[in-house]
Enzyme design. Structure first.
Site, short mmCIF file in Angstrom:
data_model
loop_
_atom_site.label_atom_id
_atom_site.label_comp_id
_atom_site.label_asym_id
_atom_site.label_seq_id
_atom_site.Cartn_x
_atom_site.Cartn_y
_atom_site.Cartn_z
N ASP A 234 0.85 -1.35 -0.40
CA ASP A 234 -0.12 0.18 -0.11
C ASP A 234 0.92 1.76 -0.30
O ASP A 234 1.99 1.43 0.20
CB ASP A 234 -0.78 -0.11 0.97
CG ASP A 234 -1.80 0.82 1.63
OD1 ASP A 234 -2.04 1.43 0.26
OD2 ASP A 234 -2.02 1.79 2.84
N ASP B 44 0.48 5.12 0.60
CA ASP B 44 -0.16 5.84 2.34
C ASP B 44 -0.93 5.83 3.21
O ASP B 44 -1.10 4.50 3.47
CB ASP B 44 -2.05 6.64 1.85
CG ASP B 44 -1.93 7.56 0.35
OD1 ASP B 44 -1.86 8.74 0.19
OD2 ASP B 44 -2.10 7.10 -0.61
N ASP C 281 -1.83 -1.33 6.06
CA ASP C 281 -1.87 -0.13 6.85
C ASP C 281 -2.83 -0.67 8.10
O ASP C 281 -3.59 0.69 8.57
CB ASP C 281 -1.18 1.27 6.90
CG ASP C 281 -1.52 2.43 6.66
OD1 ASP C 281 -2.22 2.16 4.83
OD2 ASP C 281 -2.24 3.46 6.56
#
Length: 227
Positions: free
Chosen positions: A10, A12, A177
Site C-alpha cells: 500500500d 499512503d 496499514d
C-alpha cells in the site's frame, strides 16, 4: 524458470507518511466550500479509500457537527478535482518515507523479489509521489485506485496487479496499514503484514493480519520465511 516472490505495498500510511500533505489539500478545499478544517489525527482516520471517499466522509461529518448543508455529488466531484489539483502541486511538501523503507526495498531488490504498489490513490498521483520521493524505480508495477474498474478491498485489485507482474498469488505477500488492505489480502488468500499506526479508525486488534510490525526495520526476517 520459477516465478519470483512478489510483495505488494500500500502507499499512503504504509510506504509514505502522506497525512500532512493530504491535510493541507483537504483543508484548502473544505475552507473554500464553507466547512471547518481538520487536524492531522482526523486525516489519518479518513484517508485510505481514495480522495472522493475521504472528502465525502469528512464533509458529511463536518456538516453534522456544524449544522451545515451537505453538498450534492456533483459538487463533491468538483471538490475532489480541486483537492487533486492542489495536492498534486504540493505532493511531497511534508510527506516522508516510513522508517526503514529504503533499506527494506533495497534488500528486496538485491534478493530478486519483485515489488508492486497497490493503492487506492489515483495512479498518476501515486507514480508522481513515488518519483518525487525517489523510490519509483524499485517497483515493477504501480496500480492505483483508478487503474482497474475495481479497487481495494476488492481482492481483484491485488490479483490483477500480481498477474500483470507475471507473479503468482500463492507466492505473494501484502504489506499495508488498514482494514482496506487487510480485507483485500484476506479475500485474495495472500499473507498480510500490518504496519502499526495506520490510516484507519480501527484498532490493530480489529484488523486481520498474519504479522504486525512497527515499520520496515527488520521486516526482511519475516520475508525470509517465504523466499
Amino acid at each position: 524458470m520459477s516465478q519470483k516472490f512478489t510483495i505488494l505495498f500500500d502507499l499512503d500510511g504504509t510506504l509514505v507518511n502522506t497525512a500532512p500533505d493530504l491535510m493541507h489539500a483537504h483543508n484548502y478545499v473544505m475552507k473554500k466550500y464553507g466547512y471547518g478544517e481538520r487536524k492531522l489525527s482526523d486525516i489519518r482516520k479518513l484517508a485510505g479509500r481514495g480522495s472522493k471517499v475521504m472528502l465525502t466522509r469528512s464533509m458529511n461529518e463536518l456538516a453534522d457537527l456544524e449544522g451545515k448543508t451537505k453538498k450534492s455529488d456533483d459538487v463533491i466531484n468538483s471538490m475532489t478535482k480541486e483537492f487533486i489539483d492542489y495536492y498534486s502541486k504540493n505532493i511531497v511538501a511534508e510527506s516522508t518515507l516510513k522508517k526503514g523503507a529504503i533499506d527494506f526495498l533495497s534488500w528486496c531488490k538485491k534478493n530478486s523479489i519483485q515489488m508492486g504498489v497497490c493503492t487506492n490513490k489515483q495512479e498518476h498521483l501515486s507514480v508522481d509521489l513515488l518519483k518525487k520521493i525517489k523510490i519509483y524505480d524499485f517497483f515493477d508495477y504501480v496500480a492505483g485506485g483508478n487503474t482497474f474498474d475495481y479497487n481495494k478491498p476488492d481482492p481483484r485489485h491485488l490479483i490483477s496487479t500480481i498477474e500483470i507482474m507475471g507473479g503468482d498469488y500463492k507466492k505473494s505477500l501484502m504489506i499495508g496499514d488498514s482494514e482496506t488492505d487487510s480485507n483485500a489480502a484476506k479475500a485474495a488468500n495472500i499473507p498480510f503484514v500490518l504496519i502499526e499506526d495506520g490510516y484507519t479508525e480501527k484498532k490493530v486488534s480489529e484488523i486481520y493480519h498474519d504479522y504486525l510490525v512497527k515499520d520496515f526495520v527488520g521486516l526482511e526476517k519475516i520475508i525470509k520465511k517465504y523466499v
